[in-house]
Design a protein around this motif. Structure first.
Motif: not given
Length: 725
Positions: A510, A534, A657, A685
């Motif tokens: 991550d 992503i 993310a 992430l």
């Protein structure tokens, strides 16, 4: 060389009402038609102008005349006047009535409108009501045109002149001539520098007392924007002397004048004097006094064994509390004011969930609140209970610009829990603490190592460091979080340790640090990650509120400003958009609110999606968490693109993310708490792209910019007289 031409507007091809930028089809002598571009007030076909500027060759549209200055020349022929009045610029006059008016007065029409408007009643269809509408519109049209022409002589833009007129109306001339510095006090978006430019061009003495006073107030406001509650008098005087060349005696005279007129409040210190804007002085005093009052008030203890009920809750929630978590839960019922602080993965949310469950078993009411809508929504999801923003909790009334809940009408309940308390500034704490009744417990939860609030103050740190309220510090990472490199690295960064990298080739981690020192390549990597990698990895659309680029700086190759422009081009191909000054807002854009708007119930840092654009009305609709918010043309300065945001703007939000550039060109912003805050915004992430040197600096630099605040000292003084714990 500048050239001057005169002609008649044949057609308005484009007009931006926000800044006056226009593209006009312009008929010059001999019937030849040209394209002219520039910033103008609202104009109409049929109007004659004398324009000054230069010819340029636009790659897309060909030759056009770029206008720097213009002077209206009112049409003189009956035909030109009729065309001018028919365009709808003057309210109450349409094509039919324009024809009648010109038939009645001919070439004298405009002179009569200016000097004998009551004669319009001689025209069929013009009664008392219609006449009043025409007179008001004609006066306003003349006033704003005259103001723009007047300011143009001093190189002040059309858009700024329009903003000044909107605020002052017919008083604009008086304000500008009496004290142009009033602009920076009255009009949002006009700062000292703009007002100073106008004042000096209008001939105001650079050594005037008004200029020194305005600059002092400007410095105080700028310090507040940097998070300071007050400014040091010695620094204010030095900055006035150095930055605008003011005489020191004149600055001291200006400062004394501001004190006398109560524009500022001065508080003597051991080695200097603290200078406050009045609100922040009174807010600081009231916060300290209210904390003392709340801490001293009695409160009801639970009539049961708290540890036993906590054990029951533990089983019901199928959790296993650590000893420190149990302490925090127990203290929530034994202390009047409690601070719970800890980093990611230390169980803050679990504690809040357990505390609310115990209150439920007791049959007592607990309020849940957070500074932002996203934080409140997250709090509600994790606890299963209603949670609101602090503003909604305090029942803000936008029409009255005040909170309904105050000391005279306090909150109802036995406890209030404030999550993400590091984001609470002095202004919000002032409103909150006044509304908490003596019988209510105050429990605040937050991460003391994150960046402080956007507004003035460091409330969470002040409460903790004062030692005058009970604090539970959570430092154990729970096992379910230990495998997360985001969580592990956040704690390592916080302790000044080097980060842990995932094994080479590991696609399940991550957290990733991608080494790249070339800013242009970092920039391209960000575009590729957000546009393809992503979204594919997480199964999200490229334009998603769950994918966020966070940059330490606004300027530069990988700064927020450039990233927003280029990410918009890369991710949003919509042709449905409007221009707001030099920037475009498109359908489906991710946008951010940049100042608190209590009437719309949207706040600085809230992120939404553009779902509708009405070009004819210059209106935009943005969805914030599914709730539509309408923006008229005058409101559009309040939103900006949010494909990339600063770390401060991202604070309090979480995203699936996060991508962050980290380069040595960001040197001034390479600070541990800033890096730590950015990293902890990511849930699934986090990708850092940059140089090892910048990474090292960011981790080792544990010297956050100090904020001027006296909350801690005043709490310590109060604690010397009474044990607030």
């Amino acid at each position: 060389m500048p050239e001057q031409i005169e002609g008649t507007i044949e057609q308005i091809l484009f007009f931006n009402p926000e800044n006056g930028y226009s593209v006009l089809k312009f008929s010059i002598e001999g019937g030849e038609t040209k394209i002219i571009v520039g910033h103008f007030p609202p104009l109409s076909p049929g109007e004659r102008l004398t324009v000054t500027g230069e010819w340029e060759n636009n790659p897309k549209f060909g030759p056009q005349f770029k206008v720097d200055h213009f002077v209206p020349v009112l049409p003189s022929s009956a035909k030109g006047i009729e065309k001018f009045l028919s365009c709808g610029l003057i309210k109450g006059i349409g094509p039919v009535l324009a024809k009648r008016i010109v038939k009645a007065f001919g070439e004298r029409t405009l002179d009569i409108l200016s000097h004998k408007p009551d004669r319009m009643k001689e025209v069929e269809g013009v009664g008392a009501v219609k006449l009043g509408e025409i007179k008001r519109s004609w006066e306003e049209h003349q006033d704003i045109r005259d103001l723009i022409i007047f300011l143009q002589q001093h190189n002040v833009s059309t858009s700024l002149a329009t903003k000044i007129y909107r605020h002052y109306g017919q008083k604009s001339y008086h304000v500008l001539k009496a004290n142009p510095y009033q602009l920076c006090l009255d009009i949002w978006g006009i700062g000292f520098k703009t007002a100073d430019q106008i004042a000096l061009k209008l001939g105001m003495d650079p050594a005037s007392l008004e200029r020194a006073r305005a600059f002092l107030l400007y410095l105080l406001e700028k310090d507040n924007e940097q998070g300071h509650v007050f400014s040091y008098e010695s620094e204010l005087i030095a900055r006035c002397r150095d930055e605008i060349g003011a005489d020191e005696d004149k600055v001291r005279e200006a400062l004394e004048s501001l004190k006398t007129k109560k524009y500022v409040v001065a508080e003597p210190l051991a080695a200097d004097t603290a200078v406050y804007r009045p609100f922040f002085f009174h807010a600081q005093e009231e916060v300290v006094r209210s904390i003392q009052t709340l801490a001293r008030a009695s409160f009801v203890q639970p009539p049961f064994d708290v540890d036993q009920v906590v054990a029951e809750v533990e089983k019901e929630l199928k959790l296993e509390f650590s000893e420190l978590q149990k302490t925090a839960i127990r203290e929530s019922f034994q202390k009047k004011i409690l601070v719970i602080t800890g980093g990611p993965g230390t169980g803050k949310t679990t504690i809040v969930k357990a505390v609310t469950a115990v209150f439920d078993k007791w049959g007592r009411k607990v309020l849940l609140a957070a500074p932002t809508g996203r934080a409140a929504k997250r709090l509600a999801e994790t606890t299963g209970k209603e949670a609101k923003t602090i503003h909604r909790t305090l029942e803000f009334n936008p029409k009255l610009n005040s909170f309904r809940r105050t000391e005279h009408h306090p909150l109802a309940g036995d406890a209030i829990i404030i999550d993400e308390f590091s984001m609470v500034d002095l202004s919000l704490m002032y409103a909150l603490i006044k509304a908490i009744p003596p019988s209510m417990r105050l429990i605040v939860v937050g991460d003391k190592d994150q960046l402080p609030a956007l507004g003035p103050g460091t409330l969470l740190r002040d409460l903790i460091e004062s030692g005058q309220v009970s604090v539970v510090r959570l430092d154990q990472i729970f096992r379910q979080e230990r495998d997360s490199l985001i969580v592990s690295n956040a704690h390592r960064i916080n302790q000044g340790q080097s980060i842990i990298y995932p094994p080479r080739g590991d696609k399940s981690s991550d957290f990733y640090f991608l080494h790249q020192e070339d800013p242009q390549k970092v920039f391209k990597m960000i575009l590729d990650l957000c546009g393809y990698s992503i979204p594919k990895k997480l199964g999200l659309p490229p334009i998603s509120p769950e994918i966020q680029v966070i940059s330490p700086m606004y300027k530069g190759i990988v700064g927020v400003d450039r990233l927003n422009v280029e990410l918009q081009k890369r991710l949003n191909g919509s042709s449905d958009g409007i221009w707001v000054g030099s920037r475009e807002i498109r359908l489906r854009d991710k946008v951010m609110q940049v100042r608190n708007d209590y009437e719309k119930d949207v706040f600085n840092g809230d992120i939404g999606t553009v779902v509708h654009i009405d070009k004819s009305r210059y209106r935009v609709i943005v969805h914030f968490d599914g709730r539509p918010v309408f923006y008229e043309k005058d409101d559009l300065d309040d939103i900006t693109l949010a494909y990339a945001v600063s770390v401060h703007k991202a604070q309090g939000s979480e995203y699936q993310a996060v991508v962050m550039p980290l380069l040595t060109q960001h040197f001034i912003m390479l600070q541990r708490n800033l890096f730590y805050t950015a990293l902890t915004r990511a849930k699934k992430l986090s990708i850092i792209i940059g140089s090892y040197k910048a990474l090292y600096i960011a981790i080792k630099n544990d010297k956050p910019i100090k904020r001027n605040s006296r909350i801690k000292e005043k709490l310590l003084e109060a604690g010397a007289a009474f044990d607030l714990r």
